[in-house]
Scaffold this active site. Structure first.
Site, mmCIF file in Angstrom:
data_model
loop_
_atom_site.group_PDB
_atom_site.id
_atom_site.type_symbol
_atom_site.label_atom_id
_atom_site.label_comp_id
_atom_site.label_asym_id
_atom_site.label_seq_id
_atom_site.Cartn_x
_atom_site.Cartn_y
_atom_site.Cartn_z
ATOM 1 N N GLY A 17 0.877 -1.422 -0.113
ATOM 2 C CA GLY A 17 0.011 -0.017 0.006
ATOM 3 C C GLY A 17 0.741 1.013 -0.116
ATOM 4 O O GLY A 17 2.024 1.190 0.317
ATOM 5 N N ASP A 45 0.826 1.761 9.613
ATOM 6 C CA ASP A 45 0.221 1.217 10.810
ATOM 7 C C ASP A 45 1.171 0.859 11.689
ATOM 8 O O ASP A 45 0.711 0.794 13.074
ATOM 9 C CB ASP A 45 -0.086 -0.377 10.237
ATOM 10 C CG ASP A 45 -1.441 -0.526 9.527
ATOM 11 O OD1 ASP A 45 -2.000 0.678 9.189
ATOM 12 O OD2 ASP A 45 -1.977 -1.739 9.220
ATOM 13 N N ARG A 80 -3.027 7.823 3.367
ATOM 14 C CA ARG A 80 -1.889 7.328 3.008
ATOM 15 C C ARG A 80 -1.201 7.642 1.696
ATOM 16 O O ARG A 80 -0.082 7.412 1.443
ATOM 17 C CB ARG A 80 -2.158 5.907 2.788
ATOM 18 C CG ARG A 80 -2.850 5.535 1.639
ATOM 19 C CD ARG A 80 -3.080 3.849 1.664
ATOM 20 N NE ARG A 80 -3.380 3.424 0.262
ATOM 21 C CZ ARG A 80 -3.695 2.123 -0.116
ATOM 22 N NH1 ARG A 80 -3.204 1.259 0.703
ATOM 23 N NH2 ARG A 80 -3.923 1.657 -1.333
ATOM 24 N N ARG A 113 0.436 -5.632 -5.055
ATOM 25 C CA ARG A 113 0.637 -6.409 -4.021
ATOM 26 C C ARG A 113 0.647 -8.066 -4.740
ATOM 27 O O ARG A 113 0.314 -8.183 -5.900
ATOM 28 C CB ARG A 113 -0.638 -6.668 -3.186
ATOM 29 C CG ARG A 113 -1.033 -5.167 -2.368
ATOM 30 C CD ARG A 113 -2.213 -5.294 -1.728
ATOM 31 N NE ARG A 113 -2.534 -4.192 -0.881
ATOM 32 C CZ ARG A 113 -2.083 -3.672 0.291
ATOM 33 N NH1 ARG A 113 -0.929 -4.654 0.888
ATOM 34 N NH2 ARG A 113 -2.013 -2.458 1.069
ATOM 35 N N GLY A 154 6.198 -3.096 3.679
ATOM 36 C CA GLY A 154 5.894 -3.727 5.093
ATOM 37 C C GLY A 154 6.113 -5.073 5.338
ATOM 38 O O GLY A 154 7.155 -5.809 4.283
ATOM 39 N N GLY A 163 -5.468 0.533 10.400
ATOM 40 C CA GLY A 163 -4.777 -0.299 11.383
ATOM 41 C C GLY A 163 -5.423 -1.871 11.495
ATOM 42 O O GLY A 163 -6.174 -2.186 11.962
ATOM 43 N N THR A 201 6.599 -7.187 2.039
ATOM 44 C CA THR A 201 7.383 -6.849 1.245
ATOM 45 C C THR A 201 8.748 -7.571 1.812
ATOM 46 O O THR A 201 9.610 -8.031 1.085
ATOM 47 C CB THR A 201 7.438 -5.365 1.119
ATOM 48 O OG1 THR A 201 6.288 -4.778 0.998
ATOM 49 C CG2 THR A 201 8.705 -5.085 0.351
#
Length: 425
Positions: free
Chosen positions: A74, A196, A352, A140, A165, A240, A168
């Site tokens: 993301g 997050d 974001r 993704r 994140g 979150g 990844t």
């Protein structure tokens, strides 16, 4: 976990003198404590992370090196900043002549890639830090590590910087393992990214503070809406999935939230001690309320949700707790003959996709610079984390798949409870 688990993988003995013009280099035995608190006078053997920093001797010859930068998952404020800082540290700091940008995440290393990797230039990266999102694109989903390593070999890349994140970094670890299996000199150094803020052994990821600042503005607008009508409720859903850091931090930053609902705390709607009854008491006393809910809260309340379903990145699929509360809250008050005026805010993608603020801009520079230092020194299978006020080398195996969560006894959650008074209501 032992000290052996925290040992950073390296390709071998550095043979080249660093071209950096710095006054002080970081020795390989410089370390940062994992735990800095002592309880009851106990002195267990300390665990330490290897401290990040430029090494005087490096493993790779910069003139013969090629680097690749990749952004996955993301969006997050600061992605373009990291790309830009990586580029300038590699090119101007070390003299690496060729730096690729991989398009659309790990998909850009697959045979069916929609776009081939592009060679980055100074004019291309010059002003990208003023824009949100990622100029390289993202995606993704898992790609086979064998296929990705084949592509990196074809490109002649020996320095890889995956930005993303937990998913990844899992992919980065798979690439590093495959490269080691083939005995390739490929340094894989990740940079942790998620608003997050839930990556283990990274106290703060870039983009988090920018997201909190944007969320605070939305909460303040929700507060205005709630106070403008009789029995007004402002409901704000924030990101979150597994951790409520952004919801909790935005709650504290705003100071206008009365209920903060996070994945770490069970959400009970009904009954005399349930959320709806407490919201009713709040409205009876103060005539307005602001509710912030993290997207991963209350998942057990959502009907027809498959708890085993996952998305392309392997994350569990969430039901929409925001829409559930948007329906249940007004229905409850209609049923008791005390209707409310409610406004619902879901600013997730707005938040974001914002550009990084000054605090995150500073952090992106630190992450990028230290990632390049680690890679040039021949270190691999790690990400650069922010821990106990220092940038450290975190071996990927001790972090991936083990998300960081907010604990009920943390200082942040204590601040949330003090500001909201939600237990009082």
């Amino acid at each position: 976990m032992t000290q052996d688990d925290l040992r950073v993988a390296s390709h071998g003995t550095p043979a080249f003198k660093s071209p950096l013009a710095v006054r002080r280099f970081a020795p390989d035995d410089a370390a940062v404590l994992v735990n800095i608190d002592c309880v009851g006078g106990q002195t267990p053997p300390p665990l330490t992370f290897e401290k990040a920093g430029p090494r005087e001797q490096i493993y790779f010859d910069p003139a013969k090196s090629r680097a690749a930068i990749i952004t996955c998952g993301g969006l997050c404020p600061g992605l373009n900043n990291v790309i830009r800082h990586l580029y300038y540290t590699l090119r101007d700091g070390y003299g690496v002549p060729t730096i690729y940008g991989v398009r659309h995440g790990y998909l850009g290393l697959a045979p069916n890639a929609p776009l081939e990797p592009m060679e980055l230039t100074s004019s291309w990266v010059e002003s990208i830090h003023h824009q949100g999102g990622t100029m390289l694109g993202t995606s993704r989903g898992r790609q086979e590590p064998e296929v990705m390593v084949d592509k990196l070999i074809e490109m002649g890349v020996n320095l890889l910087f995956p930005i993303g994140g937990d998913g990844t970094q899992k992919g980065a670890h798979a690439i590093a393992v495959e490269a080691q299996r083939r005995q390739l000199d490929l340094a894989v150094v990740g940079i942790p990214k998620t608003i997050d803020n839930d990556i283990r052994f990274c106290f703060q990821t870039f983009g988090f503070i920018s997201a909190v600042a944007e969320a605070e503005r939305v909460i303040d607008r929700a507060h205005v809406e709630a106070k403008s009508v009789p029995r007004g409720v402002g409901l704000v859903k924030l990101m979150g999935r597994e951790a409520g850091f952004i919801a909790a931090a935005a709650t504290v930053a705003s100071g206008e939230v009365n209920f903060c609902l996070v994945p770490e705390e069970p959400l009970v709607l009904d009954g005399p001690s349930g959320f709806l009854a407490r919201l009713e008491r709040r409205l009876n006393a103060r005539d307005h309320a602001v509710v912030v809910v993290a997207e991963g809260a209350g998942q057990d309340l959502i009907a027809n949700r498959d708890p085993l379903a996952v998305d392309a990145s392997g994350n569990r699929r969430l039901g929409d707790i925001g829409l559930l509360l948007k329906e249940r809250i007004p229905d409850h008050f209609e049923a008791i003959g005390n209707p409310i005026g409610m406004k619902y805010f879901d600013p997730s993608y707005y938040i974001r996709s914002a550009p990084a603020n000054s605090a995150d801009s500073l952090l992106t520079e630190r992450f990028a610079r230290q990632a390049v230092h680690a890679a040039m020194a021949g270190k691999t299978d790690l990400f650069v984390g922010f821990w106990n006020g220092r940038i450290v080398h975190v071996p990927l195996p001790v972090s991936v798949g083990k998300l960081r969560r907010m604990t009920p006894d943390s200082e942040l959650w204590a601040a949330v409870q003090a500001i909201t008074g939600q237990n009082h209501w």
